[in-house]
Design a protein around this motif. Structure first.
Motif, short mmCIF file in Angstrom:
data_model
loop_
_atom_site.label_atom_id
_atom_site.label_comp_id
_atom_site.label_asym_id
_atom_site.label_seq_id
_atom_site.Cartn_x
_atom_site.Cartn_y
_atom_site.Cartn_z
N LEU A 3 0.84 -1.19 0.00
CA LEU A 3 0.00 0.00 0.00
C LEU A 3 0.88 1.24 0.00
N GLY A 4 0.53 2.19 -0.83
CA GLY A 4 1.25 3.45 -0.85
C GLY A 4 0.70 4.40 0.23
N THR A 5 1.31 5.52 0.35
CA THR A 5 0.92 6.53 1.35
C THR A 5 0.60 7.83 0.64
N LEU A 6 -0.53 8.39 0.98
CA LEU A 6 -0.91 9.70 0.44
C LEU A 6 -0.70 10.76 1.52
N THR A 7 0.08 11.72 1.21
CA THR A 7 0.42 12.76 2.21
C THR A 7 0.12 14.13 1.65
N ILE A 8 -0.59 14.91 2.45
CA ILE A 8 -0.84 16.31 2.09
C ILE A 8 0.09 17.17 2.93
N LEU A 9 0.94 17.89 2.28
CA LEU A 9 1.87 18.78 2.98
C LEU A 9 1.29 20.19 3.09
N ALA A 10 1.67 20.84 4.15
CA ALA A 10 1.21 22.22 4.33
C ALA A 10 1.70 23.08 3.18
N ASN A 11 0.83 23.97 2.74
CA ASN A 11 1.17 24.88 1.65
C ASN A 11 2.22 25.87 2.14
N GLU A 12 3.33 25.95 1.43
CA GLU A 12 4.43 26.82 1.86
C GLU A 12 4.40 28.19 1.18
N ASN A 13 3.45 28.40 0.30
CA ASN A 13 3.34 29.72 -0.31
C ASN A 13 2.92 30.74 0.76
N ALA A 14 3.37 31.97 0.59
CA ALA A 14 3.18 32.99 1.62
C ALA A 14 1.72 33.41 1.76
N VAL A 15 1.29 33.49 3.01
CA VAL A 15 0.04 34.15 3.39
C VAL A 15 0.46 35.41 4.15
N VAL A 16 0.06 36.55 3.66
CA VAL A 16 0.48 37.82 4.29
C VAL A 16 -0.74 38.50 4.91
N VAL A 17 -0.60 38.82 6.19
CA VAL A 17 -1.68 39.50 6.92
C VAL A 17 -1.17 40.88 7.31
N ASN A 18 -1.77 41.90 6.75
CA ASN A 18 -1.40 43.29 7.06
C ASN A 18 -2.47 43.90 7.97
N GLY A 19 -2.09 44.13 9.22
CA GLY A 19 -3.03 44.73 10.16
C GLY A 19 -3.37 46.15 9.76
N SER A 20 -4.57 46.59 10.12
CA SER A 20 -5.02 47.93 9.74
C SER A 20 -4.34 49.00 10.58
N SER A 21 -4.18 50.16 9.97
CA SER A 21 -3.67 51.35 10.65
C SER A 21 -4.76 52.41 10.62
N VAL A 22 -5.07 52.96 11.80
CA VAL A 22 -6.18 53.91 11.92
C VAL A 22 -5.75 55.08 12.78
N SER A 23 -6.19 56.27 12.39
CA SER A 23 -5.87 57.47 13.15
C SER A 23 -7.13 58.31 13.34
N LYS A 24 -7.24 58.96 14.49
CA LYS A 24 -8.35 59.88 14.72
C LYS A 24 -7.93 60.94 15.73
N THR A 25 -8.70 62.01 15.78
CA THR A 25 -8.50 63.05 16.79
C THR A 25 -9.12 62.60 18.10
N TYR A 26 -8.45 62.92 19.20
CA TYR A 26 -8.94 62.51 20.52
C TYR A 26 -10.39 62.92 20.74
N ASP A 27 -11.23 61.96 21.20
CA ASP A 27 -12.63 62.26 21.49
C ASP A 27 -13.10 61.63 22.79
N GLY A 28 -12.15 61.10 23.57
CA GLY A 28 -12.52 60.48 24.83
C GLY A 28 -12.96 59.03 24.73
N LYS A 29 -13.01 58.50 23.52
CA LYS A 29 -13.46 57.11 23.31
C LYS A 29 -12.31 56.26 22.79
N ALA A 30 -12.34 54.97 23.16
CA ALA A 30 -11.27 54.05 22.76
C ALA A 30 -11.27 53.83 21.25
N LEU A 31 -10.07 53.72 20.68
CA LEU A 31 -9.89 53.44 19.27
C LEU A 31 -9.33 52.03 19.11
N SER A 32 -9.98 51.22 18.28
CA SER A 32 -9.48 49.87 17.95
C SER A 32 -9.95 49.54 16.54
#
Length: 206
Positions: A3-32
């Protein structure tokens, strides 16, 4: 036969996650922000992603908006994140900028009358203050005698107020008291007498 073996290897191609950048003027409320731009390898464009960011900021400043977790789901909704070996996480940033506030007091000129000269009104322009952070805003200048003084501006900082959240420009006016002008009407006295050879004089006036 073997019997042979079937193996799935993890994909090595790049997955790029760029987090968001946000700016605002102070208003007393939390920014996320949980928004992120995820670039998947070719052929996986129909896969869905879920990104969790950890940054939060309220007062003026700048912090990293870190990519905490990434989940990749196939077209059936199955979590297949572990099938992608090369995931790059690029943090964004969160920035709160100070409010710019200009305070202007009045300039007033008046002739001396023995009473104090004041002008308490202050005009607020620019971004203004966040509600409830300051109180008792007024122009505190006062002058009674002839001369000039600055119509100084003052206000009370309440509990929520922080200096770092404001860039304040004060433009105080001036209070001036000038010399009083008194108009006097002097009327010389009139007089008459029967001629007696002597000069007629009268030093009276009203």
């Amino acid at each position: 036969y073997d019997l042979g073996t079937l193996t799935i290897l993890a994909n090595e191609n790049a997955v790029v996650v760029n987090g968001s950048s946000v700016s605002k003027t102070y208003d007393g409320k939390a920014l996320s922000s949980d928004k992120a731009d995820v670039i998947l390898p070719e052929g996986f464009e129909n896969y869905k992603t879920e990104v969790k960011m950890t940054g939060t900021i309220t007062n003026a400043g700048k912090i990293a908006n870190k990519v905490a977790d990434v989940i990749i789901r196939d077209e059936d909704g199955n979590d297949v994140t572990d099938q992608f070996k090369n995931i790059t996480k690029n943090d964004g940033y969160l920035e709160v900028t100070p409010r710019k506030v200009t305070l202007t007091s009045e300039s007033v000129t008046r002739a001396y009358d023995g009473t104090p000269l004041t002008a308490k009104h202050v005009t607020v322009t620019g971004d203004g203050f966040v509600d409830g952070e300051v109180s008792d805003l007024k122009a505190a200048g006062s002058i009674t005698e002839v001369g000039t003084t600055t119509n100084a501006i003052s206000f009370q900082k309440n509990d929520a107020y922080k200096d770092k959240n404001y860039i304040i420009t004060k433009k105080p006016g001036s209070l001036t008291i000038t010399t009083a002008q008194v108009i006097m009407h002097i009327t010389a006295a009139s007089d008459e007498k029967v001629y007696d050879g002597q000069s007629l004089t009268n030093d009276g006036y009203t």
